[in-house]
Motif scaffolding. Structure first.
Motif, PDB file in Angstrom:
ATOM      1  N   UNK A 206     -17.831  12.954  -4.159  1.00  0.00           N
ATOM      2  CA  UNK A 206     -17.268  13.297  -5.457  1.00  0.00           C
ATOM      3  C   UNK A 206     -15.982  12.523  -5.762  1.00  0.00           C
ATOM      4  N   UNK A 207     -16.015  11.223  -5.524  1.00  0.00           N
ATOM      5  CA  UNK A 207     -14.846  10.380  -5.743  1.00  0.00           C
ATOM      6  C   UNK A 207     -14.520  10.222  -7.227  1.00  0.00           C
ATOM      7  N   UNK A 208     -13.242  10.235  -7.550  1.00  0.00           N
ATOM      8  CA  UNK A 208     -12.786   9.900  -8.900  1.00  0.00           C
ATOM      9  C   UNK A 208     -12.793   8.370  -9.007  1.00  0.00           C
ATOM     10  N   UNK A 209     -13.252   7.810 -10.131  1.00  0.00           N
ATOM     11  CA  UNK A 209     -13.370   6.347 -10.259  1.00  0.00           C
ATOM     12  C   UNK A 209     -12.064   5.577 -10.104  1.00  0.00           C
ATOM     13  N   UNK A 210     -10.926   6.214 -10.342  1.00  0.00           N
ATOM     14  CA  UNK A 210      -9.650   5.513 -10.188  1.00  0.00           C
ATOM     15  C   UNK A 210      -9.415   5.041  -8.763  1.00  0.00           C
TER      16      UNK A 210
ATOM     17  N   UNK B   1      -2.505  -1.287  -2.342  1.00  0.00           N
ATOM     18  CA  UNK B   1      -3.032  -1.231  -3.701  1.00  0.00           C
ATOM     19  C   UNK B   1      -3.825  -2.495  -4.033  1.00  0.00           C
ATOM     20  N   UNK B   2      -4.399  -2.502  -5.224  1.00  0.00           N
ATOM     21  CA  UNK B   2      -5.177  -3.652  -5.678  1.00  0.00           C
ATOM     22  C   UNK B   2      -4.306  -4.896  -5.806  1.00  0.00           C
TER      23      UNK B   2
ATOM     24  N   UNK C 128     -11.061  -1.708  -4.576  1.00  0.00           N
ATOM     25  CA  UNK C 128     -12.284  -1.611  -3.788  1.00  0.00           C
ATOM     26  C   UNK C 128     -13.516  -1.805  -4.659  1.00  0.00           C
ATOM     27  N   UNK C 129     -14.601  -2.212  -4.045  1.00  0.00           N
ATOM     28  CA  UNK C 129     -15.864  -2.371  -4.775  1.00  0.00           C
ATOM     29  C   UNK C 129     -16.832  -1.232  -4.474  1.00  0.00           C
ATOM     30  N   UNK C 130     -16.587  -0.510  -3.380  1.00  0.00           N
ATOM     31  CA  UNK C 130     -17.433   0.618  -3.011  1.00  0.00           C
ATOM     32  C   UNK C 130     -16.566   1.805  -2.629  1.00  0.00           C
ATOM     33  N   UNK C 131     -17.065   3.007  -2.902  1.00  0.00           N
ATOM     34  CA  UNK C 131     -16.314   4.210  -2.560  1.00  0.00           C
ATOM     35  C   UNK C 131     -16.289   4.423  -1.047  1.00  0.00           C
ATOM     36  N   UNK C 132     -15.138   4.775  -0.493  1.00  0.00           N
ATOM     37  CA  UNK C 132     -15.069   5.101   0.934  1.00  0.00           C
ATOM     38  C   UNK C 132     -15.971   6.293   1.233  1.00  0.00           C
ATOM     39  N   UNK C 133     -16.669   6.236   2.352  1.00  0.00           N
ATOM     40  CA  UNK C 133     -17.579   7.310   2.731  1.00  0.00           C
ATOM     41  C   UNK C 133     -17.050   8.166   3.874  1.00  0.00           C
ATOM     42  N   UNK C 134     -15.938   7.742   4.480  1.00  0.00           N
ATOM     43  CA  UNK C 134     -15.357   8.475   5.597  1.00  0.00           C
ATOM     44  C   UNK C 134     -13.836   8.417   5.479  1.00  0.00           C
ATOM     45  N   UNK C 135     -13.168   9.458   5.943  1.00  0.00           N
ATOM     46  CA  UNK C 135     -11.716   9.511   5.838  1.00  0.00           C
ATOM     47  C   UNK C 135     -11.045   8.334   6.541  1.00  0.00           C
ATOM     48  N   UNK C 136     -11.673   7.786   7.570  1.00  0.00           N
ATOM     49  CA  UNK C 136     -11.094   6.640   8.266  1.00  0.00           C
ATOM     50  C   UNK C 136     -10.853   5.489   7.303  1.00  0.00           C
ATOM     51  N   UNK C 137     -11.734   5.321   6.323  1.00  0.00           N
ATOM     52  CA  UNK C 137     -11.580   4.232   5.359  1.00  0.00           C
ATOM     53  C   UNK C 137     -10.370   4.450   4.457  1.00  0.00           C
ATOM     54  N   UNK C 138     -10.025   5.706   4.204  1.00  0.00           N
ATOM     55  CA  UNK C 138      -8.809   6.025   3.453  1.00  0.00           C
ATOM     56  C   UNK C 138      -7.589   5.745   4.318  1.00  0.00           C
ATOM     57  N   UNK C 139      -7.652   6.169   5.572  1.00  0.00           N
ATOM     58  CA  UNK C 139      -6.534   5.964   6.485  1.00  0.00           C
ATOM     59  C   UNK C 139      -6.301   4.475   6.730  1.00  0.00           C
ATOM     60  N   UNK C 140      -7.369   3.681   6.698  1.00  0.00           N
ATOM     61  CA  UNK C 140      -7.218   2.240   6.883  1.00  0.00           C
ATOM     62  C   UNK C 140      -6.436   1.595   5.738  1.00  0.00           C
ATOM     63  N   UNK C 141      -6.337   2.284   4.596  1.00  0.00           N
ATOM     64  CA  UNK C 141      -5.556   1.777   3.463  1.00  0.00           C
ATOM     65  C   UNK C 141      -4.081   2.142   3.580  1.00  0.00           C
TER      66      UNK C 141
END
Length: 257
Positions: free
Chosen positions: A60-64, A125-126, A71-84
């Protein structure tokens, strides 16, 4: 590696708390996003996502989220958020989550769904640089034994407001609760100890931060507009701010919201 098998630094912290369900569980229920957003501050560009606490998968990701991080694809695991996240901020985040868990244990499982935690950290950020984000989390689902299984996280870019991390965790009540716990992690803001708002002033500040006008706040708190103006005047005086813009900056820098 399967999305549900990705490891991240917070797994060990969360596993130390018996109140989070350990067995993997599929969740199809969509939390009431609109109600949750109403409980959160979004002063700037923001996004949210739903996290399954049993396996750290996201939905349920918000498009922002794509726009803000390039990013071009939504992160599917919290690790991908932490990697940012800025690597230097990871230790702070782990300590922050430890403090959240400690306070939740103290308050009891029956109150989990009426608490919001928040703190700040830097994210890539972008534009290719790291900027300060305000993180907020609301727990939205538990199993039959009151073990937590789902949360909604919202990240707001507050770089335009401040670049100073207060190194503070806030745990506040939502819905029927009015808790307000301010926990310093390290390097506390040098000005925050001098600011002692009353419980009512803290409530008014929170509503100001959500963008409500004086008349709207008076109706919500069942107080006269004159009383709200007086509270606002006192808040500005205590924080040594001249206007709402300065007030929001000071509130974030001192970990007041």
């Amino acid at each position: 590696m399967d999305h549900s098998e990705k490891k991240h630094p917070l797994v060990e912290v969360w596993n130390s708390y018996s109140g989070i369900r350990k067995e993997k569980k599929h969740i199809a229920h969509i939390p009431p996003i609109e109600r949750i957003i109403g409980e959160m501050f979004a002063i700037g560009e923001f996004y949210y996502y739903v996290i399954n606490l049993t396996n750290s998968t996201l939905s349920h990701h918000h498009p922002n989220l794509l726009k803000l991080h390039g990013l071009t694809e939504y992160p599917q695991n919290l690790k991908e958020i932490i990697d940012l996240t800025h690597p230097d901020d990871i230790p702070f985040i782990m300590k922050a989550e430890e403090k959240v868990i400690q306070k939740m244990m103290e308050l009891g499982k029956e109150n989990h769904l009426y608490l919001k935690s928040s703190y700040c950290f830097r994210m890539k950020t972008a534009r290719g640089n790291y900027e300060l984000f305000h993180h907020q989390a609301v727990l939205t689902m538990e199993d039959e034994d009151h073990n937590l299984i789902q949360s909604v996280n919202i990240h707001t870019n507050i770089h335009h407001i401040t670049q100073k991390n207060p190194n503070t965790v806030l745990i506040t009540g939502i819905g029927p609760r009015n808790d307000f716990y301010q926990i310093k992690i390290e390097n506390p803001s040098e000005n925050s100890s001098d600011i002692n708002l009353t419980k009512r002033e803290t409530e008014v500040l929170a509503l100001i931060a959500k963008g409500y006008s004086g008349s709207e706040i008076s109706k919500m708190l069942i107080l006269s507009e004159h009383t709200i103006r007086t509270h606002r005047k006192n808040i500005l005086a205590k924080t040594k701010c001249r206007n709402s813009k300065e007030l929001l900056t000071k509130a974030f820098e001192c970990g007041l919201i």
